[in-house]
Design an enzyme around this catalytic site. Structure first.
Site, PDB file in Angstrom:
ATOM      1  N   GLY A  20      25.352  23.269  17.446  1.00 29.28           N
ATOM      2  CA  GLY A  20      24.461  22.700  17.921  1.00 29.28           C
ATOM      3  C   GLY A  20      24.936  22.093  19.385  1.00 29.28           C
ATOM      4  CB  THR A  30      21.584  27.361  25.461  1.00 27.72           C
ATOM      5  OG1 THR A  30      20.478  27.183  25.388  1.00 27.72           O
ATOM      6  CG2 THR A  30      21.978  27.133  27.322  1.00 27.72           C
ATOM      7  CG  ASP A  46      22.989  10.141  14.516  1.00 30.62           C
ATOM      8  OD1 ASP A  46      22.537   8.750  13.858  1.00 30.62           O
ATOM      9  OD2 ASP A  46      22.216  10.267  16.175  1.00 30.62           O
ATOM     10  CB  SER A  85      10.860   7.629  10.265  1.00 30.51           C
ATOM     11  OG  SER A  85      12.360   7.288  10.068  1.00 30.51           O
ATOM     12  CB  ALA A 145      22.197  14.982  16.058  1.00 29.72           C
ATOM     13  NE  ARG A 205      21.451  21.401  25.545  1.00 27.01           N
ATOM     14  CZ  ARG A 205      20.453  20.939  24.723  1.00 27.01           C
ATOM     15  NH1 ARG A 205      19.741  21.456  23.948  1.00 27.01           N
ATOM     16  NH2 ARG A 205      20.578  19.664  24.282  1.00 27.01           N
ATOM     17  CE  LYS A 260      19.044  10.287  17.281  1.00 30.05           C
ATOM     18  NZ  LYS A 260      19.544  11.062  16.240  1.00 30.05           N
ATOM     19  CB  SER A 318      14.468   4.679   8.858  1.00 29.57           C
ATOM     20  OG  SER A 318      15.704   5.949   9.813  1.00 29.57           O
ATOM     21  CE1 TYR A 349      17.499  13.234   6.490  1.00 31.04           C
ATOM     22  CE2 TYR A 349      15.718  13.518   4.512  1.00 31.04           C
ATOM     23  CZ  TYR A 349      16.670  12.872   5.816  1.00 31.04           C
ATOM     24  OH  TYR A 349      15.718  12.233   6.618  1.00 31.04           O
TER      25      TYR A 349
HETATM   26  P1  NAP Z   1      18.135  18.381  20.346  1.00 30.37           P
HETATM   27  O1  NAP Z   1      18.480  17.638  20.820  1.00 30.37           O
HETATM   28  O2  NAP Z   1      16.557  19.553  19.969  1.00 30.37           O
HETATM   29  O3  NAP Z   1      19.216  19.313  19.652  1.00 30.37           O
HETATM   30  C1  NAP Z   1      18.954  20.787  18.667  1.00 30.37           C
HETATM   31  C2  NAP Z   1      20.117  22.207  19.091  1.00 30.37           C
HETATM   32  O4  NAP Z   1      19.928  22.918  18.216  1.00 30.37           O
HETATM   33  C3  NAP Z   1      20.417  22.662  20.227  1.00 30.37           C
HETATM   34  O5  NAP Z   1      21.975  21.939  19.820  1.00 30.37           O
HETATM   35  C4  NAP Z   1      19.024  23.615  20.253  1.00 30.37           C
HETATM   36  O6  NAP Z   1      20.447  25.123  20.771  1.00 30.37           O
HETATM   37  C5  NAP Z   1      19.397  24.108  18.742  1.00 30.37           C
HETATM   38  N1  NAP Z   1      18.285  25.152  18.041  1.00 30.37           N
HETATM   39  C6  NAP Z   1      17.324  23.963  18.292  1.00 30.37           C
HETATM   40  N2  NAP Z   1      16.647  25.678  17.289  1.00 30.37           N
HETATM   41  C7  NAP Z   1      17.937  26.743  16.776  1.00 30.37           C
HETATM   42  C8  NAP Z   1      17.111  27.865  16.897  1.00 30.37           C
HETATM   43  N3  NAP Z   1      16.796  28.332  16.193  1.00 30.37           N
HETATM   44  N4  NAP Z   1      19.029  28.894  16.609  1.00 30.37           N
HETATM   45  C9  NAP Z   1      19.578  28.206  17.347  1.00 30.37           C
HETATM   46  N5  NAP Z   1      19.836  26.811  17.410  1.00 30.37           N
HETATM   47  C10 NAP Z   1      18.795  26.134  17.817  1.00 30.37           C
HETATM   48  O7  NAP Z   1      18.243  17.902  18.275  1.00 30.37           O
HETATM   49  P2  NAP Z   1      19.214  16.621  17.507  1.00 30.37           P
HETATM   50  O8  NAP Z   1      19.277  15.681  17.892  1.00 30.37           O
HETATM   51  O9  NAP Z   1      20.530  17.037  18.307  1.00 30.37           O
HETATM   52  O10 NAP Z   1      19.168  16.998  15.396  1.00 30.37           O
HETATM   53  C11 NAP Z   1      19.328  17.838  15.664  1.00 30.37           C
HETATM   54  C12 NAP Z   1      19.710  18.234  13.835  1.00 30.37           C
HETATM   55  O11 NAP Z   1      20.497  16.862  13.243  1.00 30.37           O
HETATM   56  C13 NAP Z   1      18.208  17.965  13.291  1.00 30.37           C
HETATM   57  O12 NAP Z   1      17.487  18.457  12.770  1.00 30.37           O
HETATM   58  C14 NAP Z   1      17.908  16.523  13.154  1.00 30.37           C
HETATM   59  O13 NAP Z   1      16.762  16.033  12.130  1.00 30.37           O
HETATM   60  C15 NAP Z   1      19.963  16.292  12.609  1.00 30.37           C
HETATM   61  N6  NAP Z   1      19.770  14.754  12.269  1.00 30.37           N
HETATM   62  C16 NAP Z   1      19.584  14.234  10.941  1.00 30.37           C
HETATM   63  C17 NAP Z   1      20.857  13.243  10.960  1.00 30.37           C
HETATM   64  C18 NAP Z   1      21.369  12.545  10.052  1.00 30.37           C
HETATM   65  O14 NAP Z   1      21.001  11.518   9.488  1.00 30.37           O
HETATM   66  N7  NAP Z   1      21.205  13.110   9.177  1.00 30.37           N
HETATM   67  C19 NAP Z   1      21.243  12.667  12.402  1.00 30.37           C
HETATM   68  C20 NAP Z   1      20.633  12.762  13.758  1.00 30.37           C
HETATM   69  C21 NAP Z   1      19.777  14.483  13.733  1.00 30.37           C
HETATM   70  P3  NAP Z   1      19.487  25.096  22.748  1.00 30.37           P
HETATM   71  O15 NAP Z   1      20.152  24.081  23.375  1.00 30.37           O
HETATM   72  O16 NAP Z   1      20.435  26.318  22.349  1.00 30.37           O
HETATM   73  O17 NAP Z   1      18.746  24.378  22.597  1.00 30.37           O
END
Ligand code: NAP
Length: 281
Positions: free
Chosen positions: A127, A153, A102, A15, A131, A156, A66, A17, A223
């Site tokens: 997605g 999916t 976010d 992290s 996030a 969702r 979260k 942060s 990133y």
């Molecule tokens: P999460 O709750 O685990 O959700 C992951 C999502 O990605 C789900 O929709 C999942 O689909 C999809 N996914 C995962 N692997 C995949 C693949 N190979 N092909 C297609 N879809 C796939 O994670 P999250 O908290 O939403 O975070 C998502 C991303 O955003 C992470 O990489 C995180 O680091 C980034 N993020 C960045 C910031 C920032 O400030 N820059 C802030 C928040 C999050 P399914 O539903 O089908 O499993």
């Protein structure tokens, strides 16, 4: 003694942060310390309770907690209610308050740093996890025209769209589909936001080339030192503009800092420092 804050997650060693908040504190003259807190996967509530009892003032919450932060908080902002997920907890004598910064972070990065005009903009969110849930309502509040949520999916995406459609005005549609429901027509002129975690493993999303060519802007919440697979694909296939999520990271942190300390830090110097750091790593 300095006020104590931390980011809690599992894993947490990566992290950025603590780096960001230490610079915000130095810049604004705030007396605080900000650490990393590794919580056991089955021990989030106990770890938060111990932090509060030891005098902690606030936490940022990251993967995979979260949704648990949402469930445990006694008070939730409308954004947290909409997202079903929280990334910021504040503690006082009345208990735990949950916020989700976010979406504000994304909107500020897009508008202030990248000059994207969101009013009337078509948006595709890839997605439907934490996030994606957190950013749709703030995008709607910023005036986007319609939001298409597509997810591996499909169920969702459909569920998230129906939950968030209530936050949309009468002229705005929020629709959910499977990834195969994304085509050039629905991506025409769109802001294409990758909110999947696929980029963390450099996995390519199964999206048709024409989608990238049709989109106006590709944004990846992930990133790194190099363009992510998603952004590299977008650039190679003719999408005119791309950006990664480093600015969102700094902006969501700034909003948490403002909520906790009542002062808004300057984000650009910290963004530039972090970009340099990452480039050197
Ligand atoms: P999460 O709750 O685990 O959700 C992951 C999502 O990605 C789900 O929709 C999942 O689909 C999809 N996914 C995962 N692997 C995949 C693949 N190979 N092909 C297609 N879809 C796939 O994670 P999250 O908290 O939403 O975070 C998502 C991303 O955003 C992470 O990489 C995180 O680091 C980034 N993020 C960045 C910031 C920032 O400030 N820059 C802030 C928040 C999050 P399914 O539903 O089908 O499993």
């Amino acid at each position: 003694m300095s006020d104590r804050y931390a980011v809690i997650g599992n894993p947490i060693a990566h992290s950025r942060s603590p780096f960001i908040h230490a610079r915000f504190a130095a810049q604004t003259g705030q007396d605080l310390v900000y650490d990393r807190l590794l919580a056991p996967l089955d021990g989030f509530a106990a770890a938060v309770q111990a932090f509060v009892e030891s005098g902690g003032c606030g936490l940022n919450v990251t993967v995979p907690f979260k949704e648990q932060a949402f469930a445990l908080a006694g008070r939730r902002s409308p954004r947290v209610e909409a997202a079903g997920a929280a990334n910021t907890l504040s503690f006082d004598s009345n208990g735990w308050t949950a916020e989700n910064t976010d979406g504000i972070g994304l909107v500020r990065d897009l508008t202030a740093r990248h000059g994207v005009a969101l009013a009337g903009q078509r948006v595709v969110v890839l997605g439907a996890g934490g996030a994606a849930s957190g950013v749709v309502l703030p995008l709607l509040e910023a005036g986007v025209r319609d939001v298409l949520i597509v997810n591996r999916t499909a169920a969702r995406a459909v569920a998230l769209a129906s939950r968030l459609a209530g936050g949309a005005g009468p002229q705005t549609a929020v629709v959910g589909r499977g990834l195969d429901g994304l085509d050039a027509e629905s991506a025409a002129g769109a802001l294409l936001i990758n909110a999947t975690s696929a980029g963390l493993s450099d996995a390519r999303l199964p999206i048709a080339d024409e989608v990238f060519a049709a989109a106006a802007f590709a944004y990846d919440m992930v990133y790194g030192a190099r363009p992510t697979a998603f952004l590299a694909q977008a650039a190679a296939l003719g999408c005119p503009r791309q950006a990664d999520g480093l600015g969102m990271l700094v902006e969501q942190a700034a909003e948490s800092f403002r909520l906790w300390r009542g002062v808004a830090p300057q984000t650009d110097p910290v963004y530039r420092q972090l970009r340099d750091e990452i480039g050197r790593a």
